[in-house]
Design an enzyme around this catalytic site. Structure first.
Site, PDB file in Angstrom:
ATOM      1  N   SER A 294      -0.303  -2.271 -13.726  1.00 37.13           N
ATOM      2  CA  SER A 294       0.988  -1.664 -14.072  1.00 37.13           C
ATOM      3  C   SER A 294       2.071  -2.700 -14.334  1.00 37.13           C
ATOM      4  O   SER A 294       3.083  -2.395 -14.974  1.00 37.13           O
ATOM      5  CB  SER A 294       1.434  -0.719 -12.962  1.00 37.13           C
ATOM      6  N   ASP A 533      10.579   0.532  -4.558  1.00 36.86           N
ATOM      7  CA  ASP A 533       9.689  -0.224  -5.441  1.00 36.86           C
ATOM      8  C   ASP A 533      10.265  -1.619  -5.621  1.00 36.86           C
ATOM      9  O   ASP A 533      11.244  -1.816  -6.344  1.00 36.86           O
ATOM     10  CB  ASP A 533       9.558   0.487  -6.789  1.00 36.86           C
ATOM     11  N   HIS A 536       7.599  -3.666  -9.217  1.00 36.33           N
ATOM     12  CA  HIS A 536       7.838  -3.529 -10.654  1.00 36.33           C
ATOM     13  C   HIS A 536       9.275  -3.923 -10.974  1.00 36.33           C
ATOM     14  O   HIS A 536      10.050  -4.274 -10.086  1.00 36.33           O
ATOM     15  CB  HIS A 536       7.547  -2.089 -11.093  1.00 36.33           C
TER      16      HIS A 536
END
Length: 564
Positions: A294, A533, A536
């Site tokens: 990702s 998060d 990312h």
């Protein structure tokens, strides 16, 4: 008493008598050869001084040389004709007291230049006084260079450095009102240059540059720092509809926007800005594919948005299947219709194959370290390939390594994660060497993207919210990832040239660039610490810089359509 008039007459007669006797004597010469030589020398010397007063101090170095204990050759003289010198020049390099052939230009210059003179014009290094401990390499502006015995290089036209580190290309010439124009290669010149009192050389005829900067093709573009840049980002927040909601911090309500106002600046060079049109033109008729986890999806969406912003008709940029959500495993492709090219993403978190094994107690998941993922058919024919893996190797199964790693029919009861990672990379390397046409394709491996969880790991309370600026103190950076050390070990033994995008360190600075609590359910996430998060990156944001470095790396390779 003798009168004044009589005295004068007597003296005058004696003088006339002496003169007549001397001039009329047939046995005496008017001037001896020795005397004639002295007179001629005096006349020549007077003419030279007269010439110097109008044309410049051409022979001053001769006097300076006689008055010093110099071992320099006569080739040093023309340089001194432009400057007044008070230092000793030696053929061995710097003099510890004052190693300068040059102290100052005539009237307009107040700055002091320090030089290293090795007895010949071909070994001249003019060094910024503020950075004299840094030896700048390849300091030229497009001139042909020569290898010197001391390992440095210099072109036929040298670089003159002022006190502020700005250099201009120097040609040849004679002094006129403090500047130098025309001439031959043994004379410094600043063609049509103005030299203000502040020491900043502003050259009207030649492009000025920072003298200690090298070409981006010859420097480490990953060694640098983040600098504020209000021209960023490449595309306005909220302008790209193809950003996954998880990465769209603007849409998810992040109140600050300083995290998009930073540019990566290498220490030794300047890198070109990503030119969207140029990138697409070079990609015309080709296929670029991101393969990995990702974090590569993060980078892929960034590149799609950057390139899309440079296209006039945005409707001619679309995902071929019509999808707008890219979380699921599979193949995704954005087509740029006007350029007949595509920018694709293939989800393959480990690069090698996720599998299962039937044991005595039933089936269980394994990771085949000896087999590539079945997705290879989706990208084996790509023209540019950007691989990554690493983050999924930190999960519980992979990090524990018990009854999980498989090679052939053998399940390792226990295998350290770093050893498993190395074996997986070796499998990937063998596949690349066997299946990728190295004469056609660019192969790139993007390094590990550092996370910024404070107070615990991602699944036990780790946080990164309320971070609004990068790290500036290097002592707070993490160590170079062990996985990337293994990657470098594998890459060096490959037959296929692979470009390593070493973004780990530059990413480590950016603790401010993560979505943190600003996710689709960010209001609920604010109440749940574990939901942050910190792996990312917000878009626009840090991955845009990864793609800028991708662009620079492709230009550096000079391969195929990326050849300058």
């Amino acid at each position: 008493m003798v009168s004044f008039s009589s005295t004068f007459s007597a003296m005058d007669l004696r003088k006339l008598s002496f003169s007549d006797q001397y001039l009329s004597s047939p046995r005496r010469k008017v001037v001896s050869p020795f005397g004639l030589g002295i007179m001629l020398s005096f006349i020549v010397f007077s003419a030279v001084l007269f010439h110097i007063s109008f044309k410049g101090p051409i022979f001053i170095p001769v006097l300076n040389t006689f008055g010093s204990q110099s071992n320099s050759s006569l080739l040093s003289w023309p340089f001194s004709s432009t400057f007044s010198s008070s230092s000793n020049v030696t053929g061995s390099g710097y003099n510890n007291d004052s190693s300068s052939i040059v102290q100052s230009l005539q009237s307009p210059v107040n700055e002091t230049l320090e030089s290293n003179f090795t007895g010949s014009i071909k070994s001249l290094d003019l060094v910024n006084s503020d950075v004299k401990d840094k030896v700048f390499e390849r300091a030229h502006l497009g001139n042909e260079t020569e290898k010197l015995k001391n390992g440095s290089e210099i072109g036929k036209n040298a670089i003159l450095v002022n006190g502020s580190g700005v250099g201009v290309e120097l040609g040849i010439g004679n002094v006129k009102n403090g500047s130098v124009v025309g001439g031959d290669e043994h004379t410094l010149s600043v063609a049509n240059a103005e030299v203000p009192k502040d020491g900043d050389l502003r050259n009207k005829g030649l492009e000025a540059s920072t003298a200690d900067k090298r070409s981006y093709k010859e420097c480490d573009i990953y060694n640098g720092r983040w600098v504020r840049d209000d021209t960023k980002p490449y595309y306005p927040p909220g302008s790209c509809p193809y950003i996954d909601r998880d990465f769209d911090c603007h849409l998810n309500g992040r109140p600050d926007n300083e995290y998009v106002k930073w540019r990566w600046q290498p220490y030794d060079c300047d890198i070109p800005t990503l030119n969207m049109t140029d990138f697409l033109e070079r990609l015309r008729g080709k296929k670029l594919v991101f393969v990995g986890d990702s974090l590569n999806r993060n980078m892929w969406e960034s590149l799609v948005c950057v390139l899309r912003h440079g296209v006039k008709d945005k409707k001619r940029v679309y995902e071929i299947s019509g999808r707008h959500e890219f979380k699921k495993k599979g193949f995704y492709a954005f087509r740029f219709e006007d350029y007949n090219c595509s920018v694709d993403f293939v989800s393959s978190p480990f690069l090698v194959k996720e599998s299962s094994f039937k044991g005595k107690n039933g089936s269980f998941e394994t990771l085949r370290l000896d087999l590539m993922d079945g997705t290879t058919s989706m990208y084996h024919d790509a023209d540019v390939l950007i691989f990554n893996t690493g983050h999924w190797w930190t999960h519980e199964k992979t990090s524990r390594g018990e009854d999980y790693y498989q090679e052939g029919n053998y399940i390792h009861p226990r295998l350290k994660v770093l050893e498993a990672f190395k074996r997986a990379l070796a499998t990937w390397a063998r596949w690349v060497d066997k299946n990728i046409d190295r004469n056609k394709a660019h192969v790139i491996f993007r390094g590990y993207s550092v996370t910024h969880f404070r107070g615990g790991p991602w699944n036990s309370g780790g946080q990164c919210h309320k971070e609004t600026e990068p790290i500036f103190n290097e002592t707070y950076l993490a160590k170079y990832p062990s996985k990337m050390k293994l990657l470098e070990y594998v890459l060096k033994d490959m037959e296929t040239p692979v470009t390593y995008l070493n973004i780990s360190r530059l990413t480590d600075y950016r603790k401010d660039g993560h979505p943190s609590i600003y996710r689709p359910d960010y209001q609920a996430a604010q109440q749940e610490v574990h939901a942050q998060d910190c792996s990312h990156w917000c878009l626009p944001g840090v991955p845009d810089t990864w793609n800028e470095l991708l662009y620079v790396s492709l230009l550096k390779s000079g391969h195929g359509s990326w050849r300058n």
